[in-house]
Design a protein around this motif. Structure first.
Motif, PDB file in Angstrom:
ATOM      1  N   MET A 274     -18.838  -6.481   3.377  1.00  0.00           N
ATOM      2  CA  MET A 274     -19.110  -6.851   5.036  1.00  0.00           C
ATOM      3  C   MET A 274     -18.711  -6.308   6.060  1.00  0.00           C
ATOM      4  O   MET A 274     -17.683  -5.748   5.908  1.00  0.00           O
ATOM      5  CB  MET A 274     -18.343  -8.691   4.632  1.00  0.00           C
ATOM      6  N   GLY A 275     -19.875  -6.435   6.438  1.00  0.00           N
ATOM      7  CA  GLY A 275     -19.353  -5.356   8.043  1.00  0.00           C
ATOM      8  C   GLY A 275     -19.950  -4.074   7.333  1.00  0.00           C
ATOM      9  O   GLY A 275     -19.646  -2.886   7.184  1.00  0.00           O
TER      10      GLY A 275
ATOM     11  N   PRO B  83     -16.296  10.250   8.932  1.00  0.00           N
ATOM     12  CA  PRO B  83     -17.688  10.642   9.516  1.00  0.00           C
ATOM     13  C   PRO B  83     -17.862  11.697  10.094  1.00  0.00           C
ATOM     14  O   PRO B  83     -17.513  12.004  11.310  1.00  0.00           O
ATOM     15  CB  PRO B  83     -17.926   9.146  10.722  1.00  0.00           C
TER      16      PRO B  83
ATOM     17  N   CYS C 189     -10.635  -4.286  12.565  1.00  0.00           N
ATOM     18  CA  CYS C 189      -9.175  -4.986  12.496  1.00  0.00           C
ATOM     19  C   CYS C 189      -8.383  -4.372  13.579  1.00  0.00           C
ATOM     20  O   CYS C 189      -7.761  -3.432  13.720  1.00  0.00           O
ATOM     21  CB  CYS C 189      -8.589  -5.272  11.837  1.00  0.00           C
TER      22      CYS C 189
ATOM     23  N   THR D  56     -10.285  -2.594   4.812  1.00  0.00           N
ATOM     24  CA  THR D  56      -9.974  -2.332   6.161  1.00  0.00           C
ATOM     25  C   THR D  56      -9.102  -2.144   6.212  1.00  0.00           C
ATOM     26  O   THR D  56      -7.952  -2.370   5.308  1.00  0.00           O
ATOM     27  CB  THR D  56     -10.217  -3.853   6.702  1.00  0.00           C
TER      28      THR D  56
ATOM     29  N   ASP E 173     -15.138  -4.547   5.155  1.00  0.00           N
ATOM     30  CA  ASP E 173     -15.877  -3.507   6.341  1.00  0.00           C
ATOM     31  C   ASP E 173     -15.165  -3.811   7.847  1.00  0.00           C
ATOM     32  O   ASP E 173     -16.342  -2.900   8.408  1.00  0.00           O
ATOM     33  CB  ASP E 173     -16.657  -2.999   5.235  1.00  0.00           C
TER      34      ASP E 173
ATOM     35  N   ALA F 219     -11.893 -11.295  13.649  1.00  0.00           N
ATOM     36  CA  ALA F 219     -12.845 -10.954  13.084  1.00  0.00           C
ATOM     37  C   ALA F 219     -12.974 -11.096  11.559  1.00  0.00           C
ATOM     38  O   ALA F 219     -13.385 -11.173  10.480  1.00  0.00           O
ATOM     39  CB  ALA F 219     -14.083  -9.583  13.324  1.00  0.00           C
TER      40      ALA F 219
ATOM     41  N   CYS G 277      -8.966   5.318  13.938  1.00  0.00           N
ATOM     42  CA  CYS G 277      -8.076   5.128  13.482  1.00  0.00           C
ATOM     43  C   CYS G 277      -7.161   5.396  14.129  1.00  0.00           C
ATOM     44  O   CYS G 277      -6.295   4.589  14.496  1.00  0.00           O
ATOM     45  CB  CYS G 277      -8.026   5.241  12.464  1.00  0.00           C
TER      46      CYS G 277
ATOM     47  N   TYR H 143     -24.389 -15.097   6.258  1.00  0.00           N
ATOM     48  CA  TYR H 143     -23.171 -15.880   5.299  1.00  0.00           C
ATOM     49  C   TYR H 143     -23.504 -16.622   3.370  1.00  0.00           C
ATOM     50  O   TYR H 143     -22.516 -16.042   2.681  1.00  0.00           O
ATOM     51  CB  TYR H 143     -22.502 -16.621   5.719  1.00  0.00           C
TER      52      TYR H 143
ATOM     53  N   TYR I 209     -15.248  11.684  20.293  1.00  0.00           N
ATOM     54  CA  TYR I 209     -14.167  11.700  20.285  1.00  0.00           C
ATOM     55  C   TYR I 209     -13.328  13.122  18.754  1.00  0.00           C
ATOM     56  O   TYR I 209     -12.030  13.354  19.326  1.00  0.00           O
ATOM     57  CB  TYR I 209     -13.110  10.793  19.191  1.00  0.00           C
TER      58      TYR I 209
ATOM     59  N   PHE J  23     -19.110   1.677  10.343  1.00  0.00           N
ATOM     60  CA  PHE J  23     -19.488   3.064  10.349  1.00  0.00           C
ATOM     61  C   PHE J  23     -19.054   3.250   9.039  1.00  0.00           C
ATOM     62  O   PHE J  23     -18.822   4.659   8.384  1.00  0.00           O
ATOM     63  CB  PHE J  23     -17.557   4.353  10.725  1.00  0.00           C
TER      64      PHE J  23
HETATM   65  N1  LIG Z   1     -14.063   4.698  11.659  1.00  0.00           N
HETATM   66  C1  LIG Z   1     -13.810   5.446  10.911  1.00  0.00           C
HETATM   67  O1  LIG Z   1     -13.659   6.848  10.323  1.00  0.00           O
HETATM   68  C2  LIG Z   1     -12.834   4.712   9.752  1.00  0.00           C
HETATM   69  C3  LIG Z   1     -12.004   5.363   8.354  1.00  0.00           C
HETATM   70  C4  LIG Z   1     -11.134   5.104   7.711  1.00  0.00           C
HETATM   71  C5  LIG Z   1     -10.805   3.413   7.869  1.00  0.00           C
HETATM   72  N2  LIG Z   1     -11.443   2.919   9.010  1.00  0.00           N
HETATM   73  C6  LIG Z   1     -11.610   1.159   9.321  1.00  0.00           C
HETATM   74  O2  LIG Z   1     -12.481   0.845   8.525  1.00  0.00           O
HETATM   75  C7  LIG Z   1     -12.647  -0.846   9.123  1.00  0.00           C
HETATM   76  C8  LIG Z   1     -13.988  -0.844   9.936  1.00  0.00           C
HETATM   77  O3  LIG Z   1     -14.505   0.403  10.639  1.00  0.00           O
HETATM   78  P1  LIG Z   1     -15.843   0.654  10.832  1.00  0.00           P
HETATM   79  O4  LIG Z   1     -15.209   2.182  11.972  1.00  0.00           O
HETATM   80  O5  LIG Z   1     -16.566   0.467  10.467  1.00  0.00           O
HETATM   81  O6  LIG Z   1     -15.891  -0.500  12.263  1.00  0.00           O
HETATM   82  P2  LIG Z   1     -16.964  -1.338  12.757  1.00  0.00           P
HETATM   83  O7  LIG Z   1     -16.594  -1.502  14.227  1.00  0.00           O
HETATM   84  O8  LIG Z   1     -17.303   0.272  13.309  1.00  0.00           O
HETATM   85  O9  LIG Z   1     -17.555  -1.431  11.968  1.00  0.00           O
HETATM   86  C9  LIG Z   1     -17.551  -3.565  11.111  1.00  0.00           C
HETATM   87  C10 LIG Z   1     -18.478  -4.565  11.218  1.00  0.00           C
HETATM   88  O10 LIG Z   1     -18.052  -5.496  11.220  1.00  0.00           O
HETATM   89  C11 LIG Z   1     -18.639  -5.945  11.428  1.00  0.00           C
HETATM   90  N3  LIG Z   1     -18.209  -7.792  11.078  1.00  0.00           N
HETATM   91  C12 LIG Z   1     -17.486  -7.574  12.046  1.00  0.00           C
HETATM   92  N4  LIG Z   1     -17.084  -9.465  11.869  1.00  0.00           N
HETATM   93  C13 LIG Z   1     -17.944  -9.865  10.812  1.00  0.00           C
HETATM   94  C14 LIG Z   1     -18.206 -11.034   9.856  1.00  0.00           C
HETATM   95  N5  LIG Z   1     -17.775 -11.872   9.896  1.00  0.00           N
HETATM   96  N6  LIG Z   1     -18.909 -10.444   9.095  1.00  0.00           N
HETATM   97  C15 LIG Z   1     -20.035  -9.505   8.482  1.00  0.00           C
HETATM   98  N7  LIG Z   1     -19.870  -8.755   9.649  1.00  0.00           N
HETATM   99  C16 LIG Z   1     -18.779  -8.354  10.528  1.00  0.00           C
HETATM  100  C17 LIG Z   1     -19.426  -5.482  13.067  1.00  0.00           C
HETATM  101  O11 LIG Z   1     -20.193  -6.272  13.666  1.00  0.00           O
HETATM  102  C18 LIG Z   1     -19.658  -4.307  12.792  1.00  0.00           C
HETATM  103  O12 LIG Z   1     -20.876  -4.180  12.468  1.00  0.00           O
HETATM  104  C19 LIG Z   1     -11.399  -0.801  10.113  1.00  0.00           C
HETATM  105  O13 LIG Z   1     -10.011  -1.279   9.662  1.00  0.00           O
HETATM  106  C20 LIG Z   1     -11.323   0.813  10.776  1.00  0.00           C
HETATM  107  O14 LIG Z   1      -9.842   1.238  11.266  1.00  0.00           O
HETATM  108  C21 LIG Z   1     -12.529   3.960  10.100  1.00  0.00           C
END
Ligand SMILES: NC(=O)c1ccc[n+]([C@@H]2O[C@H](COP(=O)([O-])OP(=O)(O)OC[C@H]3O[C@@H](n4cnc5c(N)ncnc54)[C@H](O)[C@@H]3O)[C@@H](O)[C@H]2O)c1
Length: 544
Positions: A46-47, A219, A139, A180, A136, A158, A328, A124, A395, A50
């Motif tokens: 889910m989500g 990434p 938050c 998350t 994923d 979310a 993060c 869903y 970044y 990245f």
């Molecule tokens: N980006 C990084 O480098 C990284 C590294 C480690 C941990 N994290 C953690 O991983 C988590 C996700 O990060 P990210 O970078 O992928 O965030 P992101 O914002 O790129 O992705 C989140 C996705 O979830 C979707 N979403 C939100 N609500 C939803 C729902 N109800 N149903 C379906 N999809 C939904 C959003 O539209 C979005 O595409 C965060 O907690 C972040 O802190 C990120």
């Protein structure tokens, strides 16, 4: 009238209509039936951000000892105007995230088009089909002021919405794995009660199967390996959840080489993530004061760090660059502080170092504007209406992720000071934090609210052609260590700029030879933590 979701390359995808939902569910039911018949477990991610997009592909790529796929993955994403485009792109086998790791597009293409173990959806109802749900979604931690992390709150909207929908749809035997990064305590004190309540409403009394295991994904060049070939920490809310999460992670990640750490309670896994990132934020923030010291006392902090790092106990010292962005590090410490009061109910203030580190990191890039102003002043050019080129919007190096990048604040502060800004980044097609600054990163939470005169930045476009971007510039700011910028030749920069230019090095990108050459060409050079440039300048002047 149909609404559209537009991909970063400008392709328009109409949002689904009511009748698309039942058609999509039928499609998934059919695929899942066939996949189950082949003995595959159904995993819903889910989500598709990245983390989720690449995690989904890693799971879809998992095989048994004979090389047969063991999982079928449904990537689920809300059909919002901002994100829906990710679904049709992924279903063509195209990665919704850009990165320098060539494995990302190959992996996604292989799983979608060859192995056929990955599909994406917007419904869903797909949750009803899953054996494992990996969460994923984001938050966030929303800050109300610049440089004061205490003034803010966790934005769980979310995540809470996702958990409710999960509880309304999953089978009671489905494992829900939260990846998350959350405020410590969330899995047991927020997620568990939400899912339990939703199951109860459906007449299900069994204990939710719920676990936490945080992502350490980076990434960049090693995007895929940072998910699959990397150590993980996990924990379940009860014994069965722990057993299930351990089994799942063992099946999809390279845990033979990178063993799992299983902790007793989810709050320990959640705390591990927050402490891990607060530690890194702190060692970066620590160098900010020494960076200023270096600039004022003729010291090159880059060489100092390299001298110290040879000592194995200090090998993780790193130069902070122009502020610490990424999704993060700026927020995770805030989630910890917030949890202490708002999840666990403590009134005292135990946190000193974590908030200070985040605050230092959040404002470090403002100093770059001062260096630019001073370099231009030394050349007799006022900052107001100076044409300034920022090299790098991301970044960090070699990724196209602009979230909370130091460059954003550099652009905002210099704009406030009256300069005209341009930006170049080979990985970033749209800098949404400016183009859609009323919506990014969340509505009414743009960093623009901390600066004046920001309206025109809506028109800021990322230039892909470096020569064009440099033409007629008064100053160039090396803001990110993208590989494209490491070998740029001073003579060429000055030629493309049409004359001497102010050069600001934010990341130790210029070696002493290049700094010398810029001075010989009549340029002015300044750099974060690079106090020795004055010495090089004096030597060049003496030699003339
Ligand atoms: N980006 C990084 O480098 C990284 C590294 C480690 C941990 N994290 C953690 O991983 C988590 C996700 O990060 P990210 O970078 O992928 O965030 P992101 O914002 O790129 O992705 C989140 C996705 O979830 C979707 N979403 C939100 N609500 C939803 C729902 N109800 N149903 C379906 N999809 C939904 C959003 O539209 C979005 O595409 C965060 O907690 C972040 O802190 C990120």
């Amino acid at each position: 009238m149909s609404k559209y979701s537009i991909s970063p390359t400008g392709e328009k995808f109409p949002l689904p209509e009511q009748e698309d939902y039942s058609r999509e569910f039928k499609r998934l039911e059919e695929v899942v039936k066939n996949q189950r018949a082949s003995g595959r477990e159904i995993v819903l991610v889910m989500g598709l951000g990245f983390v989720g997009a690449v995690m989904a592909a890693v799971v879809a790529d998992a095989t048994d000892e004979k090389g047969n796929p063991t999982k079928f993955v449904i990537g689920m994403q809300r059909p919002s105007t901002r994100s829906f485009w990710k679904i049709p792109l992924l279903n063509r086998g195209i990665s919704p995230v850009s990165s320098e790791d060539p494995k990302v597009p190959l992996l996604i293409d292989r799983c979608v088009n060859e192995k056929r173990t990955l599909t994406a959806t917007f419904i869903y109802d797909a949750l009803k089909l899953a054996d494992v749900v990996v969460v994923d979604v984001q938050c966030d931690y929303l800050k109300e002021s610049l440089g004061n992390v205490r003034n803010g709150h966790a934005d769980m909207e979310a995540l809470e919405e996702s958990l409710e929908i999960i509880g309304q749809n999953i089978s009671p035997r489905t494992l829900v794995l939260i990846e998350t990064t959350v405020a410590p305590g969330t899995t047991e004190q927020v997620a568990y009660p939400i899912i339990k309540k939703m199951l109860r409403k459906r007449g299900i009394e069994s204990e939710p199967l719920l676990a936490h295991s945080y992502e350490r994904v980076m990434p960049g060049r090693n995007y895929v390996a940072s998910i699959r070939d990397f150590w993980r920490v996990c924990s379940g809310v009860n014994d069965e959840s722990t057993q299930k999460v351990v089994k799942f992670l063992n099946e999809v990640l390279n845990t033979e080489k990178f063993p799992l750490t299983v902790l007793d309670r989810p709050i320990e896994s959640e705390t591990a993530k927050i402490v891990e990132n607060s530690f890194r934020a702190t060692i970066l923030a620590f160098l900010d004061e020494w960076s200023h010291f270096s600039e004022q006392n003729g010291v090159d902090l880059i060489k100092v760090i390299n001298a110290i790092k040879v000592r194995p106990t200090h090998s993780n010292m790193i130069f902070p660059g122009p502020g610490i962005g990424g999704y993060c590090l700026p927020k995770d410490g805030g989630l910890g502080l917030w949890a202490y009061r708002h999840i666990h109910g403590f009134e005292d203030d135990i946190f000193k170092i974590t908030p200070l580190a985040v605050d230092i990191n959040d404002t470090r890039s403002l100093h770059v504007a001062q260096l630019t102003r001073d370099a231009l002043r030394n050349m007799g050019r006022p900052i107001a209406s100076a044409e300034i080129l920022v090299l790098g919007a991301s970044y960090r190096e070699d990724v196209g992720d602009t979230r909370y990048s130091g460059s954003e604040l550099i652009v905002r502060r210099l704009t406030e000071m009256g300069a005209e800004l341009r930006v170049h980044d080979p990985y970033v097609l749209h800098w949404w934090e400016f183009e859609k600054q009323d919506e990014y990163p969340a509505s009414s939470h743009s960093l623009k609210r901390f600066f004046r005169g920001q309206e025109k930045l809506k028109d800021l476009r990322v230039e892909q052609d470096l020569k064009k971007a440099l033409h007629g510039a008064d100053a160039v700011i090396f803001a990110v260590r993208h590989k494209h910028y490491l070998s740029l030749d001073p003579d060429e920069i000055v030629k493309y700029a049409n004359g001497p230019i102010a050069v600001i090095d934010c990341f130790g990108i210029l070696d002493d030879e290049k700094i010398k050459r810029y001075f010989q060409l009549g340029c002015e050079v300044k750099g974060l933590g690079r106090g020795h440039v004055k010495r090089i300048k004096d030597r060049v002047r003496e030699a003339k």
